[in-house]
Design a protein around this motif. Structure first.
Motif, mmCIF file in Angstrom:
data_model
loop_
_atom_site.group_PDB
_atom_site.id
_atom_site.type_symbol
_atom_site.label_atom_id
_atom_site.label_comp_id
_atom_site.label_asym_id
_atom_site.label_seq_id
_atom_site.Cartn_x
_atom_site.Cartn_y
_atom_site.Cartn_z
ATOM 1 N N UNK B 156 58.486 74.737 4.658
ATOM 2 C CA UNK B 156 57.263 75.097 5.390
ATOM 3 C C UNK B 156 57.316 74.469 6.785
ATOM 4 N N UNK B 157 56.834 75.205 7.784
ATOM 5 C CA UNK B 157 56.794 74.665 9.144
ATOM 6 C C UNK B 157 55.700 73.603 9.218
ATOM 7 N N UNK B 158 56.124 72.358 9.462
ATOM 8 C CA UNK B 158 55.167 71.246 9.525
ATOM 9 C C UNK B 158 54.492 71.171 10.885
ATOM 10 N N UNK B 159 55.268 71.503 11.921
ATOM 11 C CA UNK B 159 54.700 71.398 13.265
ATOM 12 C C UNK B 159 55.353 72.397 14.217
ATOM 13 N N UNK B 160 54.537 72.960 15.079
ATOM 14 C CA UNK B 160 55.064 73.850 16.118
ATOM 15 C C UNK B 160 55.238 73.008 17.371
ATOM 16 N N UNK B 161 56.493 72.843 17.790
ATOM 17 C CA UNK B 161 56.771 71.989 18.952
ATOM 18 C C UNK B 161 56.663 72.762 20.261
ATOM 19 N N UNK B 162 57.008 74.040 20.220
ATOM 20 C CA UNK B 162 56.820 74.910 21.389
ATOM 21 C C UNK B 162 56.486 76.304 20.869
ATOM 22 N N UNK B 163 55.485 76.923 21.492
ATOM 23 C CA UNK B 163 55.054 78.254 21.057
ATOM 24 C C UNK B 163 56.176 79.281 21.199
ATOM 25 N N UNK B 164 56.212 80.217 20.276
ATOM 26 C CA UNK B 164 57.148 81.333 20.368
ATOM 27 C C UNK B 164 56.378 82.616 20.580
#
Lengths: 181, 181
Positions: B156-164
């Motif tokens: 699971x994605x825990x954190x979005x570091x840069x928006x896509x």
């Protein structure tokens, strides 16, 4: 009677033979005429077929030319809609930057945003329309005010009230200008 | 010998006659044969011409289908390049807004710029890629970090570091994410 019959029987084959000769050559004659007709028909059909081919060929060539032009135009102006819709954002950033601010860091950040955005849009063909001190051109400028400045030529743009933009030869938004009478 | 000759001479005309019958009918026969050959040739040419037409017709139809698809794709993704190049501007504005500023007016202005820009780009198909708490998808996400969070599912994605961002099904830039081991 039997002799008569015999004679008849003898002549019959003869008649049959003489009759058969024309009959034999008749198919050849009919064939000859029939073949000539057939040749004429085939030549006509062949010509019609070749003409049909040439018409289709010409249509195909025209279609190719037309779609090639359409695709090239589409590619040339592909960014037109999105560029036009981003122009108000440029206005907004310019307005924000035109006010003096206590936050030099934020101002610097906004200036950077503006420069990067302008640079990206320029890459995609966005071009500012020259207006200031140019002769008024109804294709690119929209006159919203007039003034009389004796020191300058008549019909010269005295002031650019709002920036105008174009993509190649297409105007995305005309410059709003004040023109010399 | 003379008799023989005579017989020969007698037989010759007979032969000639028997030969002449064919000869007399020969022009007809030659005509017939010539015409038949001509008919055969014409039929062959006609068939070849029709086949040539059908091949061109099929080629034309394929070309139409192909260019129609090409033009539709071009139109669907026309904004792709410019959208992709504007994404860093969005990053920059977000970065500027993430800092607390003493100038509330400028901050408000920049927020408005951001909202208007996002709105314009969304109109042209720009879409943020969902990442936070989503299952990691290598088609849309780029994993740059891993962590172990027992309370959440693996992958699971825990954190979005840069928006896509994406345009329809095309990724303009993948989300940079931290994934649960």
């Amino acid at each position: 009677m039997t002799e008569e019959k015999n004679v008849q029987e003898e002549t019959l084959p003869t008649e049959a033979v003489t009759a058969e000769a024309p009959v034999d050559s008749e198919p050849i004659d009919i064939d000859g005429d029939g073949l000539e007709t057939k040749v004429a028909e085939l030549e006509e059909s062949l010509q019609a077929s070749e003409e049909k081919y040439l018409r289709l060929y010409a249509e195909f060539e025209n279609y190719k030319k037309r779609t090639r032009t359409e695709l090239e135009t589409e590619k040339t102006y592909r960014s037109q809609a999105v560029l036009r819709d981003i122009i108000p954002t440029l206005d907004n950033i310019e307005r924000a930057l035109s006010q003096t601010s206590a936050d030099a860091s934020l101002t610097k950040g906004v200036q950077m945003v503006y420069d990067n955005l302008i640079s990206a849009l320029t890459e995609h063909g966005l071009e500012k329309i020259e207006a200031q001190d140019q002769p008024f051109d109804p294709n690119f400028h929209q006159a919203v005010m007039q003034e009389k400045d004796e020191s300058k030529d008549s019909g010269i743009v005295l002031e650019e009230l709002q920036k105008g933009y174009k993509l190649k030869e297409r105007v995305l938004r005309p410059s709003m200008v004040k023109v010399n009478e």
